[in-house]
Motif scaffolding. Structure first.
Motif, mmCIF file in Angstrom:
data_model
loop_
_atom_site.group_PDB
_atom_site.id
_atom_site.type_symbol
_atom_site.label_atom_id
_atom_site.label_comp_id
_atom_site.label_asym_id
_atom_site.label_seq_id
_atom_site.Cartn_x
_atom_site.Cartn_y
_atom_site.Cartn_z
ATOM 1 N N SER A 184 0.812 -1.224 0.000
ATOM 2 C CA SER A 184 0.000 0.000 0.000
ATOM 3 C C SER A 184 0.843 1.271 0.000
ATOM 4 C CB SER A 184 -0.935 -0.004 1.207
ATOM 5 O OG SER A 184 -0.178 -0.051 2.395
ATOM 6 N N ASP A 185 2.153 1.159 0.155
ATOM 7 C CA ASP A 185 3.026 2.340 0.079
ATOM 8 C C ASP A 185 3.415 2.690 -1.357
ATOM 9 O OD1 ASP A 185 3.271 2.653 2.930
ATOM 10 O OD2 ASP A 185 4.808 1.099 2.976
ATOM 11 N N GLU A 186 3.018 1.876 -2.343
ATOM 12 C CA GLU A 186 3.547 2.035 -3.710
ATOM 13 C C GLU A 186 3.276 3.409 -4.328
ATOM 14 O OE1 GLU A 186 3.349 -0.890 -6.748
ATOM 15 O OE2 GLU A 186 3.576 -2.568 -5.354
ATOM 16 N N THR A 187 2.039 3.875 -4.249
ATOM 17 C CA THR A 187 1.725 5.186 -4.825
ATOM 18 C C THR A 187 2.541 6.277 -4.146
ATOM 19 O OG1 THR A 187 -0.535 4.357 -5.008
ATOM 20 C CG2 THR A 187 -0.179 6.688 -5.510
ATOM 21 N N PHE A 188 2.667 6.129 -2.855
ATOM 22 C CA PHE A 188 3.450 7.090 -2.070
ATOM 23 C C PHE A 188 4.910 7.109 -2.549
ATOM 24 C CE2 PHE A 188 5.896 7.856 1.977
ATOM 25 C CZ PHE A 188 5.525 9.178 2.152
ATOM 26 N N VAL A 189 5.480 5.941 -2.722
ATOM 27 C CA VAL A 189 6.885 5.825 -3.137
ATOM 28 C C VAL A 189 7.108 6.357 -4.548
ATOM 29 C CG1 VAL A 189 8.719 4.154 -3.655
ATOM 30 C CG2 VAL A 189 7.342 3.880 -1.591
ATOM 31 N N LYS A 190 6.084 6.200 -5.384
ATOM 32 C CA LYS A 190 6.230 6.595 -6.791
ATOM 33 C C LYS A 190 6.666 8.060 -6.934
ATOM 34 C CE LYS A 190 4.025 5.827 -11.240
ATOM 35 N NZ LYS A 190 4.179 7.229 -11.693
ATOM 36 N N GLN A 191 6.344 8.885 -5.982
ATOM 37 C CA GLN A 191 6.774 10.287 -6.030
ATOM 38 C C GLN A 191 8.296 10.409 -6.112
ATOM 39 O OE1 GLN A 191 4.186 12.915 -3.276
ATOM 40 N NE2 GLN A 191 4.208 10.917 -2.270
ATOM 41 N N ALA A 192 8.997 9.521 -5.445
ATOM 42 C CA ALA A 192 10.465 9.547 -5.522
ATOM 43 C C ALA A 192 10.951 8.861 -6.800
ATOM 44 C CB ALA A 192 11.075 8.870 -4.299
ATOM 45 N N VAL A 248 23.827 2.922 14.642
ATOM 46 C CA VAL A 248 22.977 2.447 13.542
ATOM 47 C C VAL A 248 22.118 3.610 13.036
ATOM 48 C CG1 VAL A 248 21.430 0.602 12.818
ATOM 49 C CG2 VAL A 248 22.847 0.264 14.838
ATOM 50 N N PRO A 249 22.725 4.492 12.250
ATOM 51 C CA PRO A 249 22.026 5.723 11.878
ATOM 52 C C PRO A 249 20.998 5.526 10.766
ATOM 53 C CG PRO A 249 24.160 5.672 10.826
ATOM 54 C CD PRO A 249 24.093 4.442 11.707
ATOM 55 N N VAL A 250 19.869 6.213 10.902
ATOM 56 C CA VAL A 250 18.899 6.333 9.819
ATOM 57 C C VAL A 250 18.737 7.819 9.509
ATOM 58 C CG1 VAL A 250 16.463 6.091 9.185
ATOM 59 C CG2 VAL A 250 17.654 4.209 10.339
ATOM 60 N N ALA A 251 19.017 8.193 8.285
ATOM 61 C CA ALA A 251 18.880 9.578 7.855
ATOM 62 C C ALA A 251 17.415 9.815 7.526
ATOM 63 C CB ALA A 251 19.759 9.840 6.635
ATOM 64 N N THR A 252 16.700 10.476 8.432
ATOM 65 C CA THR A 252 15.250 10.540 8.330
ATOM 66 C C THR A 252 14.777 11.794 7.599
ATOM 67 O OG1 THR A 252 15.146 9.309 10.385
ATOM 68 C CG2 THR A 252 13.116 10.363 9.657
ATOM 69 N N MET A 253 13.820 11.583 6.693
ATOM 70 C CA MET A 253 13.180 12.676 5.954
ATOM 71 C C MET A 253 11.856 13.023 6.639
ATOM 72 S SD MET A 253 15.195 13.398 3.417
ATOM 73 C CE MET A 253 16.837 12.796 3.843
ATOM 74 N N GLY A 254 11.207 14.082 6.179
ATOM 75 C CA GLY A 254 9.951 14.516 6.793
ATOM 76 C C GLY A 254 8.809 13.533 6.571
ATOM 77 N N ILE A 255 7.749 13.706 7.337
ATOM 78 C CA ILE A 255 6.572 12.856 7.246
ATOM 79 C C ILE A 255 5.796 13.160 5.959
ATOM 80 C CG2 ILE A 255 4.383 12.240 8.352
ATOM 81 C CD1 ILE A 255 5.550 13.279 10.994
ATOM 82 N N GLY A 256 5.479 12.120 5.196
ATOM 83 C CA GLY A 256 4.570 12.283 4.061
ATOM 84 C C GLY A 256 5.234 12.700 2.760
ATOM 85 N N ASN A 257 4.441 13.325 1.883
ATOM 86 C CA ASN A 257 4.862 13.584 0.498
ATOM 87 C C ASN A 257 6.168 14.361 0.362
ATOM 88 O OD1 ASN A 257 2.533 12.269 -0.263
ATOM 89 N ND2 ASN A 257 1.362 14.169 -0.534
ATOM 90 N N HIS A 258 6.317 15.430 1.146
ATOM 91 C CA HIS A 258 7.561 16.202 1.050
ATOM 92 C C HIS A 258 8.767 15.324 1.399
ATOM 93 C CE1 HIS A 258 5.965 20.263 0.341
ATOM 94 N NE2 HIS A 258 4.933 19.865 1.046
ATOM 95 N N GLY A 259 8.607 14.536 2.441
ATOM 96 C CA GLY A 259 9.698 13.656 2.857
ATOM 97 C C GLY A 259 10.035 12.624 1.794
ATOM 98 N N MET A 260 8.996 12.063 1.166
ATOM 99 C CA MET A 260 9.219 11.041 0.140
ATOM 100 C C MET A 260 10.016 11.623 -1.024
ATOM 101 S SD MET A 260 8.634 7.802 -0.311
ATOM 102 C CE MET A 260 10.184 7.507 -1.162
ATOM 103 N N LYS A 261 9.648 12.820 -1.459
ATOM 104 C CA LYS A 261 10.388 13.455 -2.554
ATOM 105 C C LYS A 261 11.800 13.829 -2.105
ATOM 106 C CE LYS A 261 6.213 15.224 -4.763
ATOM 107 N NZ LYS A 261 5.201 16.242 -4.463
ATOM 108 N N ASN A 262 11.924 14.294 -0.886
ATOM 109 C CA ASN A 262 13.257 14.672 -0.401
ATOM 110 C C ASN A 262 14.207 13.486 -0.275
ATOM 111 O OD1 ASN A 262 13.231 17.423 -0.394
ATOM 112 N ND2 ASN A 262 12.549 17.641 1.730
ATOM 113 N N ALA A 263 13.662 12.296 -0.101
ATOM 114 C CA ALA A 263 14.536 11.112 -0.116
ATOM 115 C C ALA A 263 15.243 11.021 -1.467
ATOM 116 C CB ALA A 263 13.719 9.855 0.158
ATOM 117 N N ALA A 264 14.525 11.350 -2.542
ATOM 118 C CA ALA A 264 15.143 11.366 -3.866
ATOM 119 C C ALA A 264 16.164 12.502 -3.982
ATOM 120 C CB ALA A 264 14.073 11.496 -4.952
#
Lengths: 134, 134, 134, 134, 134, 134, 134, 134
Positions: free
Chosen positions: G12-20, G107-123
């Protein structure tokens, strides 16, 4: 004549408030400091604010917990009112922040940060404000 | 003569408040309902509360956002004051809850839950309270 | 005969509760103070509350954490119930506040603020309530 | 004979609860489903839980808002109690989560997540639990 | 000449900002409205703010999410800066509120409430501020 | 043979965990206690959990911060897994609570309260669970 | 050969991920996209991550709720791991944010923001990262 | 030549930052450490970041409160920027976390956890990042 009125909701806020008063002293900005609670002295506060000297240009209101003081003063005066949430109590000022920043339209409170930085910034903002205007 | 005064901070709270008024109607409890804001009508509110008819036994105060109304009424009256946080605005009433429950000592506001359940419970609590007393 | 029943959920709440009891002593308001937990003594609590002396006019219930005590008492008694969230534990009473204020409709808990101010205000609210009524 | 008792605090939780019941049906696990509120039916609930059939191995308690139900059941029964916070009301189940997870020592509630995932996981956890034991 | 500069962090804030601009129009207060992001146009913003016309008396900065805009403008200008947190994104403006109100000492942002009420209050506060000063 | 496995994510959780181990000692319930981190020892943890002795009936997993340990164990084992959020770090265990309670459907973690009460309740819940079952 | 691995915890995360993924397509950056859950496919995920092609330079891990995926991957791989909290469920991604950002040291995780902005910022962050290095 | 630039917003962050610098020393990774505030030194910071030596591969930005520093640096540089929220002030770093993680699309900040673990993880993430790349 003092241009700045500083009102704190409780005697116990005095040390906290002093951080701003010291900056005013350093900058030679005259102020008056009063302790009056929106909840314990509302009628006295009403009379006091409705009869403020015309020299005042800005009011700083400091309170903790359910911090009604800045909003109440903003409803009684047409001066710019700056609110400072004191970081007291178990919620560390989150209650005070929301109680003063979330004002309904028409009665603005210019809210500073919670705690010491916010208290000092009330002085810094006042300094900016006194330089500007009509 | 009405024993219950219900005050809402805004015209827009009326539908919300009606949930309690309907219960009072059902129980044949007389009430008066007024819309007065702690922030927009403070002086009118002060006069009104200071001159309340002696028949009143309890006041319900409803508000959203920086909800100063219940605390302000509790500072003007010696009657028991019940506060109801309306779940309006982006914080869904968390701001209103904290603005009314976190009162300083000496000025109590008996706070109900956020939103519809809380509004109805203000009526239920009033019913309990009217049965007791001196 | 005591008009006020004060119930705390834990022995460890006693010092906290004393802030209200001292006010009652000062005001010559008779009270009984009991320690009974909604979670550890539910059946004993049920019997106790269902058989309360008719002189009681109000119950104050104090608890921390998942604070079910005020709601449980409000479901067993038709008296007005005042809840006080103790600021214990890692969440500093936010859990207790939500556990008592967010009651479903029909079973109201009149909730005071978190911690010392709230504990004292339970006494102040009781004083107001005892003056009013039928 | 049913090994699982599912109790919801309100009629309105039924659709929510069905998510777990459907899993039990799929897995051929017998259950009973009852609607009883800790706040509106406390005495009936007490009698019911104190007289549970010995076949029961686990109780699932579902509630929203000030969700006292799981804790109250855990205080009346020596069975393992699983709590599920329903995501209803303006706080979306945060109140229910804290009301059931933050139990005092000695009266444990095994709490699942807020909302649909949590409701289904109550069934999955029950399945694990029924396979183990003495 | 305009006395008020209104800066929004994003094109998408325009409708939100219009609530304040309409009030300025109604009150015949001249303003300029610009869209510049602290994060996407920082150098352009720096040049723009450093070369502001002397007529400006106050700056309103509107942003959502990690709302650095008001603080950045306050660090570039000696004018009073008013911050408005837009209630966008999954956190409904709580992130924006904290990002602008929690300023370090020396760089004050006068923060208004989250969302529509706050946006309008930025105009109301500006009106108060323009009446006062040196 | 031990029926209870207790796993903590960090050496520094040992004193915290001892509160539950002391109860098991008092009740003559055999347990094994291991320190293994979901984040630092994942492969070792995987092998360990996949090869658990059949005598184990329940696993208690204790962690703070981004507390993945209980969920990871629940994904590797078909035993009931109890999660305990340690109240360490600046968020006082709120992060740990959400990291373990908000599990996706199919992989349940029975979560106890934050901190000392929760740690002890993991023992109390285990005692209930060991009495029941197939 | 792909340099970027994108893993989502749920179909169910696929559409969300597609932004990146759309951004990667636009920038001609090769990637592989896999759906594997830390909680439902842990062993498969372990094998997969331990045997990653040497061409990979960075991993993006997307999850909601108790979002263990990024931390688990960071514990299995020595590549830089970027975490994106999806804003699903009643807590709107606050749970996911804390579950991935509050990692224990090492064990670091470089975390992006919650939701759409974060998903795009991962890219966007990946693009920056691919330009740098040894 | 140094590959890592570490910038802290305040002199008072130095001890906090040292936790990462010690790791870099241990790993023989060259770094430069500067104290520059986004709010008090914005123009100096702008010049500094725009003229960075080409050897730099990554920037770590540390700040508390309304922590604009990482976002501002990410807007001035095309290098990967890692943000660390210091747990100072009454909100214990929640304000700093939200101020840096909730970035608008196009200007990513790779955010670490609040406080000591996050500060050390900034070093660990840097080590991973320096091994990878074009």
């Amino acid at each position: 004549m003092a241009k700045v009125l500083v009102v704190a909701g409780s005697k116990s806020d005095e040390t906290f408030v002093k951080q701003a008063l010291d900056l005013f002293d350093e900058w030679n900005i005259d102020y008056n400091f009063e302790v009056m609670s929106a909840h314990r002295d509302l009628e006295k506060l009403t009379v006091y604010i409705k009869n403020l000297d015309d020299d005042y240009k800005v009011i700083i209101a400091v309170a903790g917990l359910a911090a009604a003081l800045p909003g109440v003063i903003a409803s009684l005066s047409s001066l710019p009112v700056i609110g400072v949430p004191n970081d007291v109590g178990p919620l560390k000022g989150v209650d005070a922040l929301l109680s003063m920043v979330q004002m309904p339209k028409g009665v603005p409170v210019a809210t500073m940060g919670i705690g010491n930085h916010g208290m000092k910034n009330a002085a810094y903002f006042t300094k900016r404000l006194l330089k500007e205007g009509k």
